[in-house]
Design an enzyme around this catalytic site. Sequence first.
Site, PDB file in Angstrom:
ATOM      1  CB  THR A 159     -15.469  -0.479 -19.501  1.00 45.61           C
ATOM      2  OG1 THR A 159     -14.485   0.505 -19.202  1.00 45.61           O
ATOM      3  CG2 THR A 159     -15.504  -1.479 -18.362  1.00 45.61           C
ATOM      4  N   GLY A 160     -12.731  -1.072 -21.037  1.00 52.41           N
ATOM      5  CA  GLY A 160     -11.387  -1.656 -21.052  1.00 52.41           C
ATOM      6  C   GLY A 160     -10.674  -1.342 -22.340  1.00 52.41           C
ATOM      7  CG  HIS A 161      -6.648  -2.463 -23.088  1.00 52.47           C
ATOM      8  ND1 HIS A 161      -6.645  -2.663 -21.733  1.00 52.47           N
ATOM      9  CD2 HIS A 161      -5.528  -1.770 -23.378  1.00 52.47           C
ATOM     10  CE1 HIS A 161      -5.553  -2.119 -21.220  1.00 52.47           C
ATOM     11  NE2 HIS A 161      -4.861  -1.575 -22.193  1.00 52.47           N
ATOM     12  N   GLY A 162      -9.988  -0.949 -25.828  1.00 54.32           N
ATOM     13  CA  GLY A 162     -10.890  -0.900 -26.970  1.00 54.32           C
ATOM     14  C   GLY A 162     -10.513  -1.851 -28.086  1.00 54.32           C
ATOM     15  CB  VAL A 203     -12.132   5.209 -34.223  1.00 52.41           C
ATOM     16  CG1 VAL A 203     -13.579   4.987 -33.803  1.00 52.41           C
ATOM     17  CG2 VAL A 203     -12.018   6.442 -35.110  1.00 52.41           C
ATOM     18  N   GLY A 204     -11.826   4.276 -30.894  1.00 51.94           N
ATOM     19  CA  GLY A 204     -11.926   3.143 -29.959  1.00 51.94           C
ATOM     20  C   GLY A 204     -13.207   2.360 -30.176  1.00 51.94           C
ATOM     21  CB  THR A 260     -15.037   3.264 -21.008  1.00 55.52           C
ATOM     22  OG1 THR A 260     -13.934   3.614 -21.823  1.00 55.52           O
ATOM     23  CG2 THR A 260     -16.277   3.089 -21.861  1.00 55.52           C
TER      24      THR A 260
HETATM   25  N1  GLY Z   1     -12.797   1.469 -24.086  1.00 49.85           N
HETATM   26  C1  GLY Z   1     -12.367   2.751 -24.457  1.00 49.85           C
HETATM   27  C2  GLY Z   1     -11.345   2.745 -25.482  1.00 49.85           C
HETATM   28  O1  GLY Z   1     -10.487   1.866 -25.512  1.00 49.85           O
HETATM   29  O2  GLY Z   1     -11.339   3.637 -26.307  1.00 49.85           O
END
Ligand code: GLY
Length: 202
Positions: free
Chosen positions: A113-116, A91-92, A62
């Site tokens: 950015t990172g774990h959505g 859906v992130g 991202t």
């Molecule tokens: N940050 C992108 C996602 O986890 O979808």
Amino acid sequence: SHTLLAGHLADAFADAHGLESSDLLARTSKEKWLKWKEEHQPTETLAPYDTGTGKLFGNHDTIGTLAIDTCGTMAGACSTSGMAWKVPGRVGDSPIIGHGLYVDPKRGAATATGHGELISGICSSFLVVELMGRGATPIEAIQEMLQRVASSYEITPEHQVACIAMTPDSQFAAGALRAGFSYVVYQDGPAKVMNPEFVLNS
Ligand code: GLY
């Protein structure tokens, strides 16, 4: 009147408005995905992760951008392929206003950015902008957001969340849950690669 459309009806809407469709899946990514599908259940979402080094295998890409011009007009954008090995239909955070990106001309802008799922769960970008609107500096706001992530979830070694933020008077900063994130600043000269000012678990 149409803030967010997803799935096949979003495709139909785009077709009805003459937007060109194209396949964005790269050949190498498709090959990796087909191989992964052979070895895993469709409901598995865990990214391939090297327990020795703690490194993810190409899970995230991202990119978030914040900008301000000489008149003080702010803008933001983010682009993502989502999370590798996600379940179909996920859906992130990136497309959801206030999660992966938020811009408020009076309060500031932030993108994550990172774990959505960690980012979405606490409306990270909105939270950072709201805190700046109430007087926090960008670094204070990011720090509070990352602490909120860390105290809201059981953080595992493959988790990462990073954020950049900017105020309407052009103060900016970046922070991350753990090392490995860098950002680029372009201001009156050549672009500079910077380390985040704050890393929660350095
Ligand atoms: N940050 C992108 C996602 O986890 O979808």
